[in-house]
Write a protein that holds these residues in place. Sequence first.
Motif, PDB file in Angstrom:
ATOM      1  N   PHE A  98       2.578   0.336   2.314  1.00  0.00           N
ATOM      2  CA  PHE A  98       2.412   0.445   3.500  1.00  0.00           C
ATOM      3  C   PHE A  98       1.137   1.260   3.794  1.00  0.00           C
ATOM      4  O   PHE A  98       0.539   2.052   3.094  1.00  0.00           O
ATOM      5  CB  PHE A  98       3.522   1.780   3.971  1.00  0.00           C
ATOM      6  CG  PHE A  98       4.837   1.166   4.129  1.00  0.00           C
ATOM      7  CD1 PHE A  98       5.382   0.532   5.193  1.00  0.00           C
ATOM      8  CD2 PHE A  98       5.818   1.297   2.977  1.00  0.00           C
ATOM      9  CE1 PHE A  98       6.608  -0.150   5.271  1.00  0.00           C
ATOM     10  CE2 PHE A  98       6.937   0.745   2.956  1.00  0.00           C
ATOM     11  CZ  PHE A  98       7.468   0.047   4.139  1.00  0.00           C
ATOM     12  N   GLY A 143      -1.966   2.198   6.978  1.00  0.00           N
ATOM     13  CA  GLY A 143      -1.986   2.346   8.671  1.00  0.00           C
ATOM     14  C   GLY A 143      -2.923   3.648   8.792  1.00  0.00           C
ATOM     15  O   GLY A 143      -3.039   4.459   7.951  1.00  0.00           O
ATOM     16  N   SER A 150       0.206   7.095  11.915  1.00  0.00           N
ATOM     17  CA  SER A 150       0.790   5.724  12.220  1.00  0.00           C
ATOM     18  C   SER A 150       2.170   5.656  11.974  1.00  0.00           C
ATOM     19  O   SER A 150       3.053   4.602  12.465  1.00  0.00           O
ATOM     20  CB  SER A 150       0.057   4.622  11.466  1.00  0.00           C
ATOM     21  OG  SER A 150       0.191   4.628  10.113  1.00  0.00           O
ATOM     22  N   LYS A 168       3.885   5.954   8.595  1.00  0.00           N
ATOM     23  CA  LYS A 168       4.191   5.658   7.328  1.00  0.00           C
ATOM     24  C   LYS A 168       5.225   6.491   6.810  1.00  0.00           C
ATOM     25  O   LYS A 168       6.359   5.984   6.305  1.00  0.00           O
ATOM     26  CB  LYS A 168       2.910   5.619   6.474  1.00  0.00           C
ATOM     27  CG  LYS A 168       1.917   4.638   7.107  1.00  0.00           C
ATOM     28  CD  LYS A 168       0.775   4.595   5.849  1.00  0.00           C
ATOM     29  CE  LYS A 168       0.052   5.887   5.857  1.00  0.00           C
ATOM     30  NZ  LYS A 168      -0.568   6.245   7.054  1.00  0.00           N
ATOM     31  N   LEU A 207       8.684   6.241   8.649  1.00  0.00           N
ATOM     32  CA  LEU A 207       9.342   4.902   8.212  1.00  0.00           C
ATOM     33  C   LEU A 207       9.911   4.824   7.232  1.00  0.00           C
ATOM     34  O   LEU A 207      11.232   4.672   6.978  1.00  0.00           O
ATOM     35  CB  LEU A 207       8.118   3.856   8.741  1.00  0.00           C
ATOM     36  CG  LEU A 207       8.747   2.475   8.629  1.00  0.00           C
ATOM     37  CD1 LEU A 207       7.762   1.696   9.546  1.00  0.00           C
ATOM     38  CD2 LEU A 207       8.866   2.066   7.181  1.00  0.00           C
ATOM     39  N   LEU A 244       0.784  -1.006   9.648  1.00  0.00           N
ATOM     40  CA  LEU A 244       1.216  -0.388  10.773  1.00  0.00           C
ATOM     41  C   LEU A 244       0.118  -0.169  12.022  1.00  0.00           C
ATOM     42  O   LEU A 244      -0.748   0.523  12.020  1.00  0.00           O
ATOM     43  CB  LEU A 244       1.792   1.168  10.522  1.00  0.00           C
ATOM     44  CG  LEU A 244       2.745   0.897   9.480  1.00  0.00           C
ATOM     45  CD1 LEU A 244       3.609   2.439   9.457  1.00  0.00           C
ATOM     46  CD2 LEU A 244       4.079  -0.207   9.849  1.00  0.00           C
ATOM     47  N   ILE A 276       2.525  -4.863  11.870  1.00  0.00           N
ATOM     48  CA  ILE A 276       3.785  -4.402  12.738  1.00  0.00           C
ATOM     49  C   ILE A 276       3.324  -3.510  13.873  1.00  0.00           C
ATOM     50  O   ILE A 276       2.616  -2.583  13.708  1.00  0.00           O
ATOM     51  CB  ILE A 276       4.468  -3.397  11.767  1.00  0.00           C
ATOM     52  CG1 ILE A 276       5.128  -4.232  10.576  1.00  0.00           C
ATOM     53  CG2 ILE A 276       5.790  -2.846  12.644  1.00  0.00           C
ATOM     54  CD1 ILE A 276       5.914  -5.426  10.803  1.00  0.00           C
ATOM     55  N   ALA A 291       3.134  -0.634  16.215  1.00  0.00           N
ATOM     56  CA  ALA A 291       3.532   0.586  15.734  1.00  0.00           C
ATOM     57  C   ALA A 291       3.471   1.858  16.803  1.00  0.00           C
ATOM     58  O   ALA A 291       3.761   3.086  16.461  1.00  0.00           O
ATOM     59  CB  ALA A 291       2.747   1.044  14.407  1.00  0.00           C
ATOM     60  N   LYS A 338       7.460   4.146  17.135  1.00  0.00           N
ATOM     61  CA  LYS A 338       8.046   4.383  15.912  1.00  0.00           C
ATOM     62  C   LYS A 338       9.622   3.753  15.538  1.00  0.00           C
ATOM     63  O   LYS A 338       9.567   2.962  14.606  1.00  0.00           O
ATOM     64  CB  LYS A 338       8.211   5.830  15.513  1.00  0.00           C
ATOM     65  CG  LYS A 338       6.810   6.410  15.356  1.00  0.00           C
ATOM     66  CD  LYS A 338       6.979   7.922  14.763  1.00  0.00           C
ATOM     67  CE  LYS A 338       5.512   8.213  14.416  1.00  0.00           C
ATOM     68  NZ  LYS A 338       5.566   9.719  14.116  1.00  0.00           N
ATOM     69  N   ALA A 345       9.141  -0.059  15.128  1.00  0.00           N
ATOM     70  CA  ALA A 345       8.428  -0.357  13.910  1.00  0.00           C
ATOM     71  C   ALA A 345       9.245  -0.391  12.796  1.00  0.00           C
ATOM     72  O   ALA A 345       9.185  -1.130  11.719  1.00  0.00           O
ATOM     73  CB  ALA A 345       7.034   0.362  13.610  1.00  0.00           C
ATOM     74  N   ARG A 346      10.006   0.558  12.721  1.00  0.00           N
ATOM     75  CA  ARG A 346      11.106   0.792  11.634  1.00  0.00           C
ATOM     76  C   ARG A 346      12.067  -0.249  11.671  1.00  0.00           C
ATOM     77  O   ARG A 346      12.464  -1.018  10.463  1.00  0.00           O
ATOM     78  CB  ARG A 346      11.963   2.069  11.763  1.00  0.00           C
ATOM     79  CG  ARG A 346      10.889   3.544  11.523  1.00  0.00           C
ATOM     80  CD  ARG A 346      11.640   4.647  12.253  1.00  0.00           C
ATOM     81  NE  ARG A 346      10.653   5.768  12.304  1.00  0.00           N
ATOM     82  CZ  ARG A 346      10.943   6.840  12.915  1.00  0.00           C
ATOM     83  NH1 ARG A 346      12.196   7.060  13.665  1.00  0.00           N
ATOM     84  NH2 ARG A 346       9.971   7.737  13.053  1.00  0.00           N
TER      85      ARG A 346
END
Length: 293
Positions: A63, A65, A69, A71, A74, A184, A243, A245, A248, A251-252
């Motif tokens: 991951f 970003g 972002s 991370k 997520l 992200l 993704i 982002a 949130k 994105a998840r």
Amino acid sequence: MKDIKTSEFRVTEEIDLKSMSTDLDLEAPEYKIEDELDGIRKKLADWQDALYAHGKYAVLLCFQGMDTSGKDSLIREVFKGFNSRGVVVHSFKVPSKLELSHNYLWRHYIALPQRGKFGIFNRSHYENVLVTRVHPEYILNENLPDISELNDVNEKFWEKRFDQIREFESTVADNGTIIFKFFLHMSKEEQRQRLLRRLEKPNKNWKFSPGDLKERELWENYMFSYQEAINNTSKEKAPWYVIPANHKPTARYLVARILWENLNDYKDVREPELSPEIRKNLEEYRQILEKDK
């Protein structure tokens, strides 16, 4: 909920990050998105149990970003249903003195997941072509034999790093590790809003650093470095996914769905079957346990 194809987020040709949206409207309320995530999360947790029992593959998730972002949250939300024995998260910070005494991939190599487990890199080996590209002076700390001044950290140097990373990932994949890499993609304005929220919420203040503002000034440099890294290293065995982002929960959901749709293709991953000898005696074993009160 809007019908989407997760393959659209996979990088299969050269991209231009500036032209890629940081938002995606799933045309569904947040609770619906979270319900969908919960369903996929349970499927992934069951698959992880089978992976652990099967023991022939590992899964590596990287991951990347910008700061804020999403991370950390997520990783927490997508993988919270996993058996703790089957997943290990590594968060890579500034290299230690020991790590700098080895080649830059060493600390990532020794953190790779063993077969049967998920390994999550919260920031990853790509920091070595992202942060160091924005701040090439950091390369001097590696004490490399062919680097004596900043002028030596040139385009040829970065091309060589990309070659090394591609080779690293290819070797890892050829030995049974399934690799996913997620960027992200958040807008600069969204980052500004999230940094403001960090300042406004007492329980989030500890996450804020004045250094965040200095790095924010280098936004365009970071976007260039991300774009270069993604375009040079998104390969069939180690693909990148960009993704959106800004939201949130979306994105998840996207990350979870991408994982499930791809991992579900590994039909050989299943729990081992009981031997015929044990299977034919199951009733006998049950009776022994029933009597043992």
